[in-house]
Design an enzyme around this catalytic site. Structure first.
Site, PDB file in Angstrom:
ATOM      1  N   ASN A 385       0.825  -1.209   0.000  1.00  0.00           N
ATOM      2  CA  ASN A 385       0.000   0.000   0.000  1.00  0.00           C
ATOM      3  C   ASN A 385       0.859   1.260   0.000  1.00  0.00           C
ATOM      4  OD1 ASN A 385      -2.799   1.198   0.376  1.00  0.00           O
ATOM      5  ND2 ASN A 385      -1.712   2.090   2.118  1.00  0.00           N
ATOM      6  N   ARG A 388       1.913   2.068  -3.471  1.00  0.00           N
ATOM      7  CA  ARG A 388       0.801   2.550  -4.286  1.00  0.00           C
ATOM      8  C   ARG A 388       0.407   3.980  -3.966  1.00  0.00           C
ATOM      9  NH1 ARG A 388      -1.429  -2.727  -3.239  1.00  0.00           N
ATOM     10  NH2 ARG A 388      -2.641  -1.816  -1.529  1.00  0.00           N
ATOM     11  N   HIS A 395       3.299   5.885  -9.885  1.00  0.00           N
ATOM     12  CA  HIS A 395       2.704   4.554  -9.749  1.00  0.00           C
ATOM     13  C   HIS A 395       1.690   4.268 -10.865  1.00  0.00           C
ATOM     14  CE1 HIS A 395      -0.469   1.768  -8.311  1.00  0.00           C
ATOM     15  NE2 HIS A 395       0.573   1.071  -7.917  1.00  0.00           N
ATOM     16  N   TYR A 403       3.242  -2.822 -15.644  1.00  0.00           N
ATOM     17  CA  TYR A 403       2.597  -4.008 -15.063  1.00  0.00           C
ATOM     18  C   TYR A 403       1.516  -4.575 -15.985  1.00  0.00           C
ATOM     19  CZ  TYR A 403       0.055  -6.865 -11.668  1.00  0.00           C
ATOM     20  OH  TYR A 403      -0.569  -7.899 -11.017  1.00  0.00           O
ATOM     21  N   LYS A 415       1.699 -12.848 -12.843  1.00  0.00           N
ATOM     22  CA  LYS A 415       1.574 -11.637 -12.036  1.00  0.00           C
ATOM     23  C   LYS A 415       2.798 -11.396 -11.165  1.00  0.00           C
ATOM     24  CE  LYS A 415      -3.458 -11.270 -11.844  1.00  0.00           C
ATOM     25  NZ  LYS A 415      -4.645 -11.159 -10.964  1.00  0.00           N
ATOM     26  N   SER A 426      11.823   0.158 -11.617  1.00  0.00           N
ATOM     27  CA  SER A 426      11.794   1.307 -10.708  1.00  0.00           C
ATOM     28  C   SER A 426      13.108   1.446  -9.942  1.00  0.00           C
ATOM     29  CB  SER A 426      10.624   1.156  -9.728  1.00  0.00           C
ATOM     30  OG  SER A 426      10.559   2.249  -8.848  1.00  0.00           O
ATOM     31  N   HIS A 430      15.796   4.610 -10.263  1.00  0.00           N
ATOM     32  CA  HIS A 430      16.198   5.369  -9.071  1.00  0.00           C
ATOM     33  C   HIS A 430      17.723   5.353  -8.896  1.00  0.00           C
ATOM     34  CE1 HIS A 430      11.937   5.275  -7.959  1.00  0.00           C
ATOM     35  NE2 HIS A 430      12.217   6.177  -7.035  1.00  0.00           N
TER      36      HIS A 430
END
Length: 520
Positions: A385, A388, A395, A403, A415, A426, A430
């Site tokens: 969470n 997100r 996101h 995704y 998945k 990601s 970064h």
């Protein structure tokens, strides 16, 4: 709310009645008391109803004038909390940023005032220490002047990047779309323009700004501006092409007479809009509040000086001395825990200055009405969470273009592989930003992201709902910030104290803080 107050009031009333019955009160007193309590209950209900009505009217008057209502209250709540169905993509709706709503509560506004008071303490501390050491007030900002140096090079680089992003992707898409309807070699034509677009993304926007940042030896903050703009424009160009190509293919399949090509003004608006998901039109506010814009930019400037004083008072004195000491476990542990406070303050400042103030300022100037750039990430009980809700803008791009496209290409059975690929992309981006901006490769953030981030993402999942999990998340977040600030700062000073005359490529990859003490 009114019903709950009435029930609680009636329970109290019944309790008091039983008390009087047990003490054998006369029937006359009992009837008088019952009549009196009914009257009080009627007046109390009327008072609560009016209070709730006034509160609702006040809330609606402060937000409805600038953010027009769309649909019922139930629909607005659903739009705030739920994601749109995957086949529809992201749905934009008029809504305020969460902090703007929270700052209307006096208790939350007091926390904001506490941070301002802490900034004043930092300023006074710096001035007093400089006055004691120097015998005069020293108001120099040498650190800020250094990190934002060579600004003309930065501006020219950004201007070239922006102009290239305006003309190249847009014209490539128009040429492809206009020829796709009439050409008999559609596959070859699509491959040709796809290769040109990929070449522009990798060589034009990818290699060019990086080469300028390194060859001109731009200081750290100036490099951050160039590299972050590079990443933003790459993501914007990809979104524009990714959203419009399926529309052209669909129109060709349906044998439509018109090809859906966006206007250049729509593309220009998207390049400045605080979102990475392209749409022809976005919900717009009726007017611009220039006072709001000035306040947000002033808060960005204040956050910049806040970060300056954090580095001056909490980071530089510590790392300037510790970088000259022998590398050992004890020193590393002390360094990490001493870096937690500045690390957490920097985390809050980055969130507040960029995700709230900067994006809201541009949204206000463009009358962009969807201000959900973040959610209540501080209440997260799981890292899933947190990822997100921390940065909704990025996101959304990762979710729809990394995704979901991965699942579309390989199938919905993969998945876990899709999530791993998103994490890898990601983390790599970064780490790329930090490596270019600091001038050395030290993959601390990448390792934290791919190792601890992935583990916590599965352990601290959405099924963890208790408050203890929020405490665990914050504890791990604090420790992670301490590790990042400590190790990157040690490596920075180690490369200042132990320079190499003719460094090889491997010298840029090896951490110099591990062996710098041997050369002193």
């Amino acid at each position: 709310m009114v019903q709950e107050l009435r029930i609680s009031f009636q329970l109290c009333f019944i309790t008091r009645l039983k008390y009087w019955e047990n003490h054998v009160v006369s029937l006359t007193n009992y009837c008088l008391l019952k009549s009196f309590m009914k009257e009080v209950d009627s007046h109390f209900t009327e008072f609560v109803n009016s209070l709730v009505a006034k509160s609702a009217l006040l809330d609606s008057s402060t937000s409805a004038s600038h953010f027009p209502a769309s649909g019922s209250e139930k629909e607005q709540h659903k739009a705030k909390t739920l994601r749109a169905p995957p086949e529809h993509g992201k749905i934009f709706t008029a809504r305020r940023s969460l902090l703007d709503e929270l700052f209307e509560v006096s208790h939350i506004r007091t926390i904001y005032h506490m941070f301002i008071a802490l900034l004043i303490v930092f300023i006074l501390s710096t001035l007093l220490v400089d006055f004691i050491d120097e015998g005069r007030l020293v108001l120099g900002f040498d650190l800020l002047v250094f990190v934002f140096g060579k600004f003309p090079v930065v501006f020219c680089t950004w201007l070239c990047m922006f102009c290239a992003t305006v003309f190249v992707p847009y014209n490539l898409f128009i040429w492809w779309a206009q020829g796709h309807c009439s050409s008999s070699h559609r596959v070859l034509r699509s491959l040709f323009y796809g290769m040109l677009f990929t070449l522009f993304q990798t060589a034009g926007l990818g290699f060019g700004p990086t080469y300028i940042a390194v060859s001109y030896a731009l200081p750290p903050a100036s490099r951050f501006i160039v590299i972050l703009e590079q990443v933003r424009l790459v993501m914007k160009a990809h979104s524009f092409v990714r959203e419009n190509v399926p529309r052209v293919l669909s129109s060709v399949k349906d044998k439509s007479s018109t090809v859906p090509i966006p206007r250049i003004s729509q593309y220009l608006y998207f390049l400045f809009a605080p979102t990475l998901i392209y749409r022809d039109n976005y919900p717009r506010n009726p007017m611009i509040r220039w006072g709001y814009v000035a306040t947000k930019f002033a808060q960005v400037l204040g956050s910049l000086f806040y970060a300056y004083y954090i580095f001056v008072r909490l980071c530089i004195p510590q790392f300037r001395n510790s970088s000259q000491e022998t590398f050992n476990l004890r020193g590393l542990v002390l360094c990490i825990f001493n870096s937690i406070l500045p690390g957490v303050l920097i985390l809050f400042l980055v969130f507040f200055a960029f995700l709230h103030c900067w994006l809201n300022a541009f949204a206000e100037m463009l009358r962009f009405a969807d201000r959900m750039f973040y959610k209540d990430w501080w209440n997260s009980t799981s890292y899933a969470n947190y990822y997100r809700t921390w940065n909704v803008v990025v996101h959304d791009w990762l979710y729809y273009y990394a995704y979901r496209d991965f699942l579309w290409f390989f199938g919905k059975k993969f998945k876990a592989a899709a999530m791993l690929s998103v994490f890898t992309v990601s983390a790599a981006v970064h780490e790329y930003v930090l490596s270019i901006c600091f001038g050395y490769f030290y993959p601390v953030l990448f390792c934290l992201f791919m190792c601890f981030g992935m583990v916590f993402n599965f352990i601290l999942n959405d099924r963890r709902k208790g408050p203890i999990w929020n405490v665990i998340m914050w504890t791990s977040l604090f420790l992670g910030q301490g590790v990042i600030i400590c190790l990157y700062s040690q490596e920075w000073y180690a490369r200042q104290y132990c320079p190499m005359e003719n460094p090889t490529f491997l010298d840029y990859l090896k951490p110099r803080s591990w062996s710098c003490h041997m050369k002193m």
